[in-house]
Enzyme design. Sequence first.
Site, PDB file in Angstrom:
ATOM      1  N   LYS A  39      -1.232  -9.440   2.652  1.00 47.88           N
ATOM      2  CA  LYS A  39      -0.471  -8.994   3.831  1.00 47.88           C
ATOM      3  C   LYS A  39      -1.357  -8.042   4.626  1.00 47.88           C
ATOM      4  O   LYS A  39      -2.121  -7.267   4.037  1.00 47.88           O
ATOM      5  CB  LYS A  39       0.827  -8.297   3.413  1.00 47.88           C
ATOM      6  CG  LYS A  39       1.614  -7.739   4.612  1.00 47.88           C
ATOM      7  CD  LYS A  39       3.014  -7.298   4.233  1.00 47.88           C
ATOM      8  CE  LYS A  39       3.118  -5.898   3.671  1.00 47.88           C
ATOM      9  NZ  LYS A  39       2.597  -4.836   4.556  1.00 47.88           N
ATOM     10  N   GLU A  74       9.330  -4.326  10.395  1.00 49.24           N
ATOM     11  CA  GLU A  74       9.725  -3.000   9.908  1.00 49.24           C
ATOM     12  C   GLU A  74      10.214  -2.139  11.071  1.00 49.24           C
ATOM     13  O   GLU A  74       9.533  -2.027  12.108  1.00 49.24           O
ATOM     14  CB  GLU A  74       8.524  -2.313   9.209  1.00 49.24           C
ATOM     15  CG  GLU A  74       8.885  -0.925   8.677  1.00 49.24           C
ATOM     16  CD  GLU A  74       7.897  -0.359   7.664  1.00 49.24           C
ATOM     17  OE1 GLU A  74       6.952  -1.068   7.261  1.00 49.24           O
ATOM     18  OE2 GLU A  74       8.082   0.803   7.278  1.00 49.24           O
ATOM     19  N   ASP A 103      -1.218  -6.147  -0.562  1.00 49.88           N
ATOM     20  CA  ASP A 103      -1.460  -5.534   0.756  1.00 49.88           C
ATOM     21  C   ASP A 103      -2.947  -5.241   0.943  1.00 49.88           C
ATOM     22  O   ASP A 103      -3.583  -4.658   0.050  1.00 49.88           O
ATOM     23  CB  ASP A 103      -0.708  -4.188   0.817  1.00 49.88           C
ATOM     24  CG  ASP A 103       0.255  -4.106   1.967  1.00 49.88           C
ATOM     25  OD1 ASP A 103       0.200  -4.967   2.870  1.00 49.88           O
ATOM     26  OD2 ASP A 103       1.080  -3.170   1.955  1.00 49.88           O
ATOM     27  N   GLU A 134      -1.326  -5.539   8.469  1.00 49.10           N
ATOM     28  CA  GLU A 134      -0.494  -4.986   9.539  1.00 49.10           C
ATOM     29  C   GLU A 134      -1.097  -5.283  10.910  1.00 49.10           C
ATOM     30  O   GLU A 134      -2.321  -5.208  11.071  1.00 49.10           O
ATOM     31  CB  GLU A 134      -0.350  -3.461   9.355  1.00 49.10           C
ATOM     32  CG  GLU A 134       0.378  -3.094   8.081  1.00 49.10           C
ATOM     33  CD  GLU A 134       0.579  -1.582   7.922  1.00 49.10           C
ATOM     34  OE1 GLU A 134       0.241  -0.814   8.849  1.00 49.10           O
ATOM     35  OE2 GLU A 134       1.072  -1.183   6.852  1.00 49.10           O
ATOM     36  N   ASP A 177       0.845  -1.197   0.000  1.00 51.39           N
ATOM     37  CA  ASP A 177       0.000   0.000   0.000  1.00 51.39           C
ATOM     38  C   ASP A 177       0.884   1.252   0.000  1.00 51.39           C
ATOM     39  O   ASP A 177       0.392   2.377  -0.066  1.00 51.39           O
ATOM     40  CB  ASP A 177      -1.020  -0.007   1.151  1.00 51.39           C
ATOM     41  CG  ASP A 177      -0.372  -0.033   2.514  1.00 51.39           C
ATOM     42  OD1 ASP A 177       0.868  -0.138   2.594  1.00 51.39           O
ATOM     43  OD2 ASP A 177      -1.119   0.051   3.521  1.00 51.39           O
ATOM     44  N   SER A 178       2.221   1.040   0.000  1.00 52.77           N
ATOM     45  CA  SER A 178       3.154   2.141  -0.259  1.00 52.77           C
ATOM     46  C   SER A 178       2.886   2.746  -1.639  1.00 52.77           C
ATOM     47  O   SER A 178       3.383   3.834  -1.950  1.00 52.77           O
ATOM     48  CB  SER A 178       4.607   1.668  -0.157  1.00 52.77           C
ATOM     49  OG  SER A 178       4.798   0.488  -0.919  1.00 52.77           O
TER      50      SER A 178
END
Length: 270
Positions: free
Chosen positions: A116, A185, A86, A118, A47-48
């Site tokens: 993925k 991270e 993501d 978070e 999602d970057s």
Amino acid sequence: MQRSKVTIMSIHDKKAKGEKVTMLTAYDFYTAAMIDQAEVDMILVGDSVGNVVLGYDSTVPVTMEEMIHHCKAVRRGTQYAFLIGDLPFMSYNISHEEAVRNAGRLIKEAGCDSVKLEGGSEMASVVKVIVDAGIPVCGHIGLTPQTATKLSGFRVQGKDAEGARQLIESAKALDEAGAFAVVLELVPDAIAAEITKNISIPTIGIGAGPDCDGQVLVTNDMLGLYEKFIPKFVKQYVNLAPMIKKAMSDYVQEVKSGDFPGPEHTFHVK
Ligand code: KIV
């Protein structure tokens, strides 16, 4: 040797044999194809994309539709690498049902191999329902950009004993919930090493030192394409932005001067 498609089993084999796992991000067809040709194990449509492609200030505004659009393009460019999509902020946080539905969209509509999300211990039950629905999940702990405001910004996580304990617990909870890998991270190297030794699944580090089972970088950062901010953990393997800008201004000059197009670029019928 003939290449075969990367699988969860082949990634887990690498951890067992002590071979490093590689991951890069991609958001479009042609970058994905180059990453695939470079024999990178896993491609993450992060999602970057919100920061480095769409021009948002953070990953928070990224939507499911945007992720699906970019994942589809990356799928078309990827033959061998294992593809992770993501889940964007709030696509898996509201209910288990929505989490499974949105994870399913990244698999069915976008063609990802896995998703993925978070979060640590607090997200273990979400990871479990998605995995139980038949979808592989990669975890992501430490600095979690979607909830960076709650963490008071982009800071190294797990610096004190309590923070370190929580990270280790979270990694174990994700492993037990059935995640196939976990991104670490902005985690101190010693904590990342401790986690890596104590869980069965591969750790993929970004700003987490050399002892993780693998590494991931945002491709635009390592290619020098994103000039707004270069974090300490990024190694720029090439600095493309100045080269691209020079090519573009050369083009402007040559069009203005009449040097382009030349006879070799022109269709001339006698
Ligand atoms: O969105 C992303 O690119 C990521 C990586 C930084 C791991 O989550």
